[in-house]
Design an enzyme around this catalytic site. Structure first.
Site: not given
Length: 393
Positions: A131, A167, A169, A256
């Site tokens: 990120h 991931d 996200h 995740d």
């Protein structure tokens, strides 16, 4: 090229520690302990290599010099603010620059080992901080080590690098950094940005001018499990990678998306995650002469899911996959209980799931998952000369 594998590891990587925070380095410690107990790190052809920190020149391939200076200075200034630092997501911590630069250096080391032919595959499970932006910390990430690894590959002569991010996200930082670079194909499969941080990663984000089709986003509905996730992966990723013809594959393997993860709402099992790792390795073998650079990422079921998922990842990257029915070693269970006594410690390397899926076919868009798949295919496939409605593409 060596057929071996490099695992980039040193306990100093655990210093990337934000304190009382979801991104707990215990997940990395327990991963490496589990892999060690199961003999993965001692396999023939596997080298464990200590990283060196990325210096300012290396970091500046992705990050602005003023941001690097701010990361270095922030822990010494009790009133520091700015650059996304000092927030609940990105708290300032002691030796933040040194710890972050070491994680970045570990992924750069992995990239160098693969590109120079020292190993066919290389892994940094402490990495995957996808990120971070050029001048801003974001989403628990200070320096963007996957982007730095990709930049290093380009500097070493790579002309086509594919990045696949699984991931939960969206891999927004890596996408943003290479959005206008046609040499880098970024593919992210993630929970719908309508429900989850960072709120980006829609199918119509397809790359900048001159790099149309270089960004690919599969926004998955809440509750997607193994069968749906694998259907989406196989409906999008292999065709695009074959059309792009990468010289090296870089993967961010955040754990995740697991059903027990407390920060998201997908429903994968460790068995489904293991199937994803096998699929990416097969694509690297098919398209890149096996060149595969692998990082960790997110993952907040610290004992229940992440160590098992990433131990499977290390096994896949270093040779023979682990039998899912393998028992977790007693010494590891004891360590896990010692580190996190409140957590349930798994007894086996499986969640007892069979990760099978029905291949995507056109005309089945009555489900949210298949509508999501088709939205991505419509947005990107024509830009690569592929037919979004042809299941052979």
């Amino acid at each position: 090229m060596s057929d071996g594998a490099v695992v980039v590891w040193d306990e100093a990587l655990l210093a990337y520690d934000m304190g009382d925070h979801p991104l707990d380095p215990v997940r990395v410690e327990l991963t490496m302990a589990l892999a060690g107990e199961l003999g993965i790190l001692d396999r023939p052809g596997v080298r464990v290599v200590a990283p060196t920190p990325a210096d300012d020149a290396a970091l500046a391939r992705v990050h602005r010099p003023d941001y690097i200076a701010a990361v270095r200075a922030a822990p010494q200034d009790p009133f520091f603010s700015g650059y996304g630092l000092g927030t609940a997501d990105n708290p300032i911590f002691e030796d933040m620059h040194a710890a972050s630069a070491l994680v970045a250096g570990a992924s750069i080391t992995a990239a160098e080992a693969v590109w120079r032919g020292e190993a066919r595959r290389a892994v940094n499970v402490a990495g995957g901080l996808h990120h971070a932006m050029p001048a801003r910390a974001s989403g628990f990430c200070v320096y963007n080590d996957p982007a730095l690894a990709i930049a290093r590959l380009l500097d070493l002569g790579a002309q086509r690098v594919a990045y696949v991010d699984i991931d939960v996200h969206h891999g927004d930082g890596v996408q943003e950094i290479f959005y206008d670079d046609p040499r880098v194909l970024t593919i992210s499969l993630h929970e719908t940005p309508l429900a989850l941080f960072p709120g980006t990663g829609f199918p119509d984000e397809t790359g900048g001018r001159g790099a149309e089709g270089s960004a690919v986003n599969v926004a998955l509905p809440l509750g997607t499990g193994d069968s749906g996730w694998l259907r989406a992966f196989h409906a999008v990723v292999p065709s695009l990678l074959r059309a792009f013809r990468p010289e090296v594959l870089v993967s961010q393997c955040g754990a995740d998306a697991h059903r027990l993860d407390p920060l998201a709402d997908l429903r994968l099992s460790v068995d489904g995650q293991r199937a994803a790792y096998l699929a990416m390795r097969a694509l690297a073998d098919e398209l890149c002469e096996g060149r595969w650079v692998v990082t960790g990422g997110g993952g907040y079921a610290l004992v229940e899911a992440v160590p098992r998922a990433w131990t499977h990842l290390l096994a896949v990257a270093t040779g023979e996959p682990l039998d899912p029915t393998t028992l977790t070693p007693p010494a590891w269970r004891e360590l896990a209980r010692e580190r996190r006594p409140e957590r349930e410690v798994p007894l086996r390397m499986t969640d007892g799931r069979e990760p099978i899926y029905e291949p995507w076919q056109p005309g089945g868009e009555e489900t949210p998952l298949d509508r999501a798949i088709l939205a991505t295919r419509r947005a990107v496939f024509p830009l690569h000369g592929l037919d979004p409605y042809d299941p052979r593409d």
